[in-house]
Design an enzyme around this catalytic site. Structure first.
Site, PDB file in Angstrom:
ATOM      1  N   HIS A 237       3.448  -3.541  -9.997  1.00  0.00           N
ATOM      2  CA  HIS A 237       2.449  -2.673  -9.354  1.00  0.00           C
ATOM      3  C   HIS A 237       2.602  -1.175  -9.647  1.00  0.00           C
ATOM      4  CE1 HIS A 237       5.727  -2.621  -6.468  1.00  0.00           C
ATOM      5  NE2 HIS A 237       5.307  -3.632  -5.741  1.00  0.00           N
ATOM      6  N   ASP A 311      -0.811  -8.799  -5.752  1.00  0.00           N
ATOM      7  CA  ASP A 311       0.166  -8.403  -4.729  1.00  0.00           C
ATOM      8  C   ASP A 311      -0.361  -8.762  -3.336  1.00  0.00           C
ATOM      9  OD1 ASP A 311       2.468  -7.454  -3.583  1.00  0.00           O
ATOM     10  OD2 ASP A 311       1.965  -5.339  -3.763  1.00  0.00           O
ATOM     11  N   HIS A 315      -1.153  -9.362   6.531  1.00  0.00           N
ATOM     12  CA  HIS A 315      -0.648  -9.112   7.880  1.00  0.00           C
ATOM     13  C   HIS A 315      -1.806  -9.369   8.831  1.00  0.00           C
ATOM     14  CE1 HIS A 315       2.984  -7.177   6.313  1.00  0.00           C
ATOM     15  NE2 HIS A 315       2.196  -6.515   5.477  1.00  0.00           N
TER      16      HIS A 315
END
Length: 446
Positions: A237, A311, A315
């Site tokens: 990333h 990625d 949550h």
């Protein structure tokens, strides 16, 4: 014998787009030709109607949260979202609970995936300051690689001892994938932000705290260490234009010892989006400036950056809807990554051929994955049909993630995934899930 005949597709493969048919028999691609006739009445014919037929995306960096964090996501829920988004293979990270830092714990994750996953899978083994003996036991033909956090992220897996790092780089045969952010720089920047704002740091400070310099210091050190030791290093990333100068396009990917990845969110968002998206686009490394985004695109197109990943790191909304210091970093992306990238194609950023190179061919080359990532006879039938002209809008009602939200909510994509095959099983069709495929553990030509 299960068989499908895909007719009239615009087949995207190895730098070309050509119209043709593809025959799938059992789990393999059996034939590719300009025109294929139906072999028997058992063969299901799918008229692609000129839509793109692509190899499924191989996503080399996801966090599916199992074991231990299953209130956010599971291997079952997120791999199911992935196939809806045209991702047929994933490599998952070790920062679960417990962390996958022993062979035994790693194999427990493989066992869960063997039962529950909708997509093909491998896992990264986690490096720490004190598990070198375990790292050296990992079989490189059976595991995607070694993940090192050189800046703290989700979980407590920071590897910050210089002697340990050099030992790991010198002794392992595994591909090392690194999260590169300098912890000392981040702590210093965070202390300055707390001095200015107290506990109410605005989200727009995130790319200032987790700054360009924090990324560059860590990436450059990791690359210097890889060059010194001869280790095989893959930097995850990238988020800054400055870092792209550390990478080369002088060799073909198969011959590179140092490679780089960019993620969808760093190609899409900029720091201007914090005003409307808030902590929903809080990632580590941080989304940075428009200049950084443009620099990442340039490096991707000129092959200094080798692959695109998601990625994916979900949550719950309750967790994300907190102030800057409490809200965790990461967001869900596997369901929307491919369609977002096709949207960037519509906007003139990237050709379809180059896009497929970066999401399918190159991950297969980089990780030396056996028989996947291409539309070739004898390869596994991990295939996706994309309708380039079927606009739809991301909303709560059509999100498949367990966490139930997306940073793309309200975004309209012009392209739509219509069919996904995993190992020859049609597991997603026109917005509905089909038969759960027999997903497979990746094997590697190493």
């Amino acid at each position: 014998m299960r068989s499908y005949l895909i007719k009239n597709a615009n087949i995207v493969n190895e730098g070309k787009i050509f119209q043709g048919d593809v025959l799938i028999q059992n789990d393999l691609i059996a034939e590719i030709a300009e025109s294929i006739s139906v072999k028997n009445s058992e063969t299901q014919v799918i008229d692609a109607d000129g839509h793109y037929l692509i190899p499924g995306m191989i996503d080399d960096q996801v966090h599916f949260r199992e074991p231990g964090l299953t209130h956010k996501a599971t291997i079952a829920t997120e791999s199911k979202a992935a196939v809806a988004g045209g991702i047929t293979t994933f490599i998952e990270m070790p920062n679960t609970v417990p962390q996958a830092t022993t062979i035994e714990l790693l194999e427990e994750k493989f066992a869960i995936a063997a039962e529950d996953s909708w997509a093909n899978y491998s896992f990264m083994f986690g490096g720490t300051n004190d598990n070198l003996s375990e790292i050296l036991k990992v079989d490189p033909t059976k595991v995607a690689g070694l993940k090192l956090f050189l800046g703290s992220s989700t979980g407590n897996m920071l590897v910050d001892d210089p002697k340990t790092l050099e030992e790991i780089f010198s002794k392992t045969n595994l591909l090392i994938s690194a999260h590169c952010e300098d912890e000392a720089t981040i702590r210093e920047n965070l202390a300055k932000a707390k001095a200015e704002f107290g506990d109410h740091i605005p989200i727009n400070q995130h790319p200032i705290i987790r700054s360009e310099e924090a990324c560059y210091i860590s990436s450059s050190r990791a690359i210097a260490l890889a060059k010194k030791t001869g280790a095989r290093l893959h930097v995850f990333h990238l988020s800054t234009a400055k870092e792209t100068g550390l990478f080369s396009n002088k060799k073909p990917l198969k011959d590179k010892k140092i490679t780089a990845e960019v993620c969808v969110h760093h190609l899409w968002f900029t720091d201007k989006d914090y005003a409307t998206k808030g902590t929903k686009i809080k990632w580590n490394p941080a989304v940075k400036t428009e200049k950084d985004r443009d620099g990442l695109w340039k490096a991707l197109l000129n092959d200094k950056i080798d692959v695109i990943a998601s990625d994916h790191a979900p949550h719950t909304l309750e967790e994300k809807d907190n102030g800057y210091l409490e809200a965790p970093s990461g967001g869900p992306l596997v369901q929307h990554a491919v369609e977002a990238l096709f949207e960037m194609h519509h906007r003139g950023r990237i050709s379809v051929e180059k896009l497929i190179e970066k999401i399918a061919h190159n991950p297969a080359i980089l990780f030396e994955i056996k028989d996947r990532g291409y539309i070739r006879v004898g390869y596994k039938a991990d295939l996706v049909l994309v309708d380039p002209n079927s606009p739809w809008t991301v909303s709560k009602e059509n999100i498949a993630y367990k966490c139930g939200w997306s940073p793309f909510e309200g975004t309209t994509f012009r392209s739509r995934i219509t069919h996904t095959f995993v190992n020859g099983t049609l597991c997603y069709e026109l917005g509905k899930y089909g038969t759960k495929p027999k997903a497979e553990r990746l094997t590697f030509n190493r």
